[in-house]
Design a protein around this motif. Structure first.
Motif: not given
Length: 401
Positions: A113-116, A136-137, A156-157, A163-168
Motif C-alpha cells: 500500500i501507498i499513502f501520504g 509511505c510505501l 520526503g517532499r 511517486p513510487f513507480s511501477a518498477e519500484e
C-alpha cells in the motif's frame, strides 16, 4: 578534471539506481539472507533499500503490539537526519492508530500500500507534513509460526514530486517471497537460541558445568556454572582455548577421555557412553568430569562444530560451604512436600545426615518432639524412614535451590 569526472560518474550511477531499481534486486535478495547473521538483523537490507529507492527512512518492524510502548524496529535513515523517528512513532501510537490506513495491523502479508498526507485525516496529514513525509510505501510479510513483520519506505517532499513507480513497486514485490523465507529461518534460529538459553539456565541452576569442545578439543562455549567452577578452584584454567589442569595425571586422563570421545563420534555404531575423570583441586576439593561425544548431526559436520561435551561438577564441599539440602529454606521444603515449617526444618536436617538427637539439639526442641515431627513427616510422605526421606530430598534438590 579527473575528480570532476569521478563525481559525474558517481552521480550517474546514483541516478541509474533510482531510474532502474530492478537492477538492484539480486543484490537486495542477497542482503535479505545475509541479514540473518547481522548483529542488527536486516539493517544492511534497510540501508541499501533506502539508497535504491531514494528514501528518507526505511524501517523493518520485527514486532508490533499495542500493549508495548514501542515497536521492535530496525531503521536506516538518511545522512544528517534531524527527525526523531522514535518520538514520531510514539505520537503516532497515541493519536493516529484509529486510522485504518496507517495502522500496521490492517496490512496483510503480501499487501503493498501507498499513502501520504492527502489520504488521511487533516490532523494526521499535518503531522506527516511536519515530519517532511510525502509518501509511505508499506508491505507485510509473515512466517508460519505467527511472526508478522512490516517494511516501511518513507519519502520526503520534493519538487517535482516523486511517486513510487511501477518498477519500484515490482522491486519490493520481488523481495517479499525472499523476506518470507528468511523470516521463517530467522524465527527458527531465534526459537533454538531461546531453547538453548533455557537449557543452559537449567544446568546453571543445578550448578552443573557444561563445556562444548570442537573437533580439535578446543572450548567453543561454556555455561556460567562451568565458568564459576573454573574461576573458583586453583589448578583449573582456560588457556589457549583449552581446559588446563595443574594435576598432570588428571590432565592426561582428561586428554585421553577427549580423544576417545572424538574417536567414538566418527563411528556411526560405536559406543556413546562417556568417560569419568576425577580431579583433586588445590585446597582439597574433589571435582568430577564426564566426557562424552556430542551427537553427530546429519549435514552438519567438520572440525569446528560441537564434538565433545564435558560436564564438570564439584563432588565435595569446602569447609565453609553449606550442605545443599540443609541450606534449602524450610519454607521451600514445606511448600513442596506439604509440611509445616518445623517439620520441613527437621526434614532438611535429617536428610543432611543429622540424627534425631542432633536435629533436635540444633532446632532447640526435645528429642521426643523431634520424634513426633518425624512420624508426621513419614506419614504425610508415605515413606518408612530416614533413608526414604534422604532419597526424596536428594531428587528434589534441583527444585529447592
Amino acid at each position: 578534471m579527473a575528480a570532476e569526472s569521478a563525481a559525474v560518474l558517481r552521480l550517474a550511477r546514483g541516478c541509474a539506481e533510482v531510474a532502474q531499481p530492478l537492477s538492484a534486486l539480486p543484490e537486495l535478495i542477497g542482503l535479505v539472507y545475509e541479514g540473518l547473521n547481522e548483529a542488527t538483523p536486516w539493517f544492511g537490507l534497510a540501508e541499501r533499500l533506502r539508497q535504491v529507492l531514494a528514501a528518507r527512512n526505511v524501517t523493518v518492524t520485527l514486532h508490533h503490539s499495542d500493549d508495548l510502548p514501542s515497536d521492535v524496529q530496525v531503521m536506516a535513515v538518511e545522512e544528517n537526519n534531524e527527525t526523531d523517528w522514535l518520538l514520531a512513532e510514539q505520537v503516532h501510537r497515541e493519536r493516529f492508530t484509529h486510522i485504518e490506513l496507517v495502522d500496521p495491523e490492517s496490512v496483510m502479508p503480501g499487501d503493498l500500500i501507498i499513502f501520504g498526507p492527502a489520504d488521511v485525516e487533516p490532523e494526521c496529514a499535518a503531522f506527516m507534513v511536519s515530519l517532511n513525509v510525502a509518501s509511505c510505501l508499506r508491505t507485510c510479510f509473515a512466517e508460519p509460526g505467527g511472526m508478522r513483520c512490516w517494511v516501511d519506505v518513507i519519502r520526503g517532499r520534493k519538487m517535482p514530486e516523486q511517486p513510487f513507480s511501477a518498477e519500484e513497486l515490482e522491486l519490493v514485490s520481488g523481495l517479499l517471497p525472499h523476506l518470507t523465507r528468511a523470516l521463517g529461518l530467522y524465527a527458527r534460529i531465534k526459537r533454538q537460541e531461546a531453547e538453548k538459553s533455557i537449557y543452559e539456565g537449567s544446568l546453571d541452576h543445578l550448578v552443573l558445568g557444561c563445556l562444548l569442545l570442537d573437533g580439535n578439543g578446543q572450548v567453543m562455549r561454556l555455561n556460567q556454572a562451568a565458568r564459576a567452577i573454573i574461576d573458583k578452584h586453583q589448578g583449573l584454567e582456560l588457556a589457549h582455548g583449552r581446559l588446563q589442569l595443574q594435576d598432570r595425571a588428571g590432565q592426561r586422563a582428561l586428554d585421553r577421555a577427549i580423544a576417545h570421545a572424538l574417536a567414538a563420534r566418527t563411528r556411526q555404531d560405536g559406543p556413546r557412553r562417556g568417560e569419568l575423570v576425577r580431579l583433586h583441586a588445590l585446597g582439597g576439593m574433589l571435582l568430577g568430569m564426564l566426557v562424552t561425544p556430542a551427537p553427530l548431526l546429519e549435514f552438519y559436520q567438520g572440525r569446528y562444530v560441537p564434538s565433545v561435551i564435558l560436564h564438570l561438577a564439584e563432588l565435595t564441599e569446602g569447609p565453609a560451604a553449606p550442605r545443599v539440602l540443609n541450606a534449602s529454606p524450610a519454607d521451600l521444603i514445606a511448600q513442596l512436600l506439604d509440611l509445616t515449617r518445623q517439620e520441613a526444618r527437621l526434614a532438611g536436617l535429617l536428610a543432611s545426615g543429622r540424627t534425631i538427637s542432633e536435629a533436635a539439639g540444633q532446632m532447640g526442641i526435645a528429642v521426643s518432639a523431634a520424634r513426633n515431627y518425624s512420624k508426621n513427616i513419614y506419614a504425610k510422605l508415605g515413606i518408612k524412614g530416614q533413608t526414604d526421606l534422604v532419597r526424596i530430598l536428594c531428587k528434589s534438590s534441583a527444585l529447592l535451590r
